[in-house]
Design a protein around this motif. Structure first.
Motif, PDB file in Angstrom:
ATOM      1  N   ILE A  41     -19.935   8.387 -15.455  1.00 48.95           N
ATOM      2  CA  ILE A  41     -18.823   9.270 -15.104  1.00 48.95           C
ATOM      3  C   ILE A  41     -18.840   9.581 -13.608  1.00 48.95           C
ATOM      4  N   ARG A  42     -20.004   9.816 -13.038  1.00 45.94           N
ATOM      5  CA  ARG A  42     -20.082  10.082 -11.598  1.00 45.94           C
ATOM      6  C   ARG A  42     -19.579   8.886 -10.784  1.00 45.94           C
ATOM      7  N   ARG A  43     -19.911   7.684 -11.208  1.00 48.37           N
ATOM      8  CA  ARG A  43     -19.434   6.479 -10.504  1.00 48.37           C
ATOM      9  C   ARG A  43     -17.912   6.359 -10.610  1.00 48.37           C
ATOM     10  N   GLN A  50     -12.040   8.603  -4.182  1.00 43.80           N
ATOM     11  CA  GLN A  50     -11.629   7.770  -3.036  1.00 43.80           C
ATOM     12  C   GLN A  50     -10.137   7.455  -3.092  1.00 43.80           C
ATOM     13  N   ALA A  51      -9.610   7.324  -4.294  1.00 43.45           N
ATOM     14  CA  ALA A  51      -8.182   7.038  -4.492  1.00 43.45           C
ATOM     15  C   ALA A  51      -7.345   8.324  -4.495  1.00 43.45           C
ATOM     16  N   LEU A  66      -8.339  17.173 -11.509  1.00 41.41           N
ATOM     17  CA  LEU A  66      -7.312  16.298 -10.961  1.00 41.41           C
ATOM     18  C   LEU A  66      -6.932  16.758  -9.557  1.00 41.41           C
ATOM     19  N   ALA A  67      -6.709  15.812  -8.667  1.00 46.36           N
ATOM     20  CA  ALA A  67      -6.314  16.137  -7.298  1.00 46.36           C
ATOM     21  C   ALA A  67      -4.819  16.414  -7.194  1.00 46.36           C
ATOM     22  N   TYR A  79      -5.685   2.234 -12.697  1.00 47.50           N
ATOM     23  CA  TYR A  79      -6.090   0.834 -12.746  1.00 47.50           C
ATOM     24  C   TYR A  79      -6.474   0.332 -11.351  1.00 47.50           C
ATOM     25  N   ARG A  80      -5.615   0.601 -10.368  1.00 44.02           N
ATOM     26  CA  ARG A  80      -5.887   0.133  -9.000  1.00 44.02           C
ATOM     27  C   ARG A  80      -7.145   0.787  -8.431  1.00 44.02           C
ATOM     28  N   ALA A  81      -7.395   2.033  -8.789  1.00 42.40           N
ATOM     29  CA  ALA A  81      -8.582   2.730  -8.285  1.00 42.40           C
ATOM     30  C   ALA A  81      -9.873   2.184  -8.886  1.00 42.40           C
ATOM     31  N   LEU A  82      -9.807   1.721 -10.125  1.00 43.44           N
ATOM     32  CA  LEU A  82     -11.035   1.364 -10.848  1.00 43.44           C
ATOM     33  C   LEU A  82     -11.243  -0.126 -11.085  1.00 43.44           C
ATOM     34  N   SER A  83     -10.237  -0.931 -10.854  1.00 41.45           N
ATOM     35  CA  SER A  83     -10.373  -2.365 -11.105  1.00 41.45           C
ATOM     36  C   SER A  83     -10.649  -3.085  -9.787  1.00 41.45           C
TER      37      SER A  83
END
Length: 138
Positions: A41-43, A50-51, A66-67, A79-83
């Motif tokens: 979860i931390r990763r 960062q996103a 949530l930001a 998806y873009r943040a994590l893939s």
């Protein structure tokens, strides 16, 4: 071939944050609810931070939230943040027709990637929260 579960984990973690948007949740709390390791979860939260999808506070009373509004976060954003890259990867073919084959296959893969991201962009985190709450009531 290994399956990347980071996207699914990220969506589930963000859903938990979206249900209680004003509450800071620790990685331990989220990990326990998702039956995974807090390091995972931390990763995931680090990449989401960062996103600019998650904001985190350190310290004894810290945690993540949530930001921005769940309405403003699409599955495509997550998806873009994590893939890390494209869904598909074409192997190189070294035959005389290999160049044209690689080019044609790469175009198909790019089109499929675009279709995936377009589909994911149509669903917000807020919509998923509403659907999951509705299903729990039935």
């Amino acid at each position: 071939m290994a399956v990347n579960t980071r996207f699914a984990t990220g969506v589930h973690a963000l859903l938990l944050l979206a249900v209680e948007p004003d509450v800071l949740q620790t990685s331990e709390d989220v990990a326990r609810k998702l039956n995974t390791n807090p390091v995972v979860i931390r990763r995931v939260f680090s990449l989401l931070q960062q996103a600019e999808l998650v904001e985190s506070q350190k310290g004894p009373s810290g945690g993540s939230r949530l930001a921005r509004s769940a309405k403003e976060i699409s599955l495509a954003d997550i998806y873009r943040a994590l893939s890390p890259g494209d869904v598909f990867h074409a192997a190189s073919v070294h035959a005389s027709a290999g160049g044209k084959l690689n080019q044609a296959l790469n175009q198909v893969f790019k089109d499929a990637q675009k279709a995936l991201e377009k589909e994911l962009a149509q669903t917000s985190l807020s919509q998923l929260v509403k659907k999951s709450v509705k299903k729990e009531k039935h």
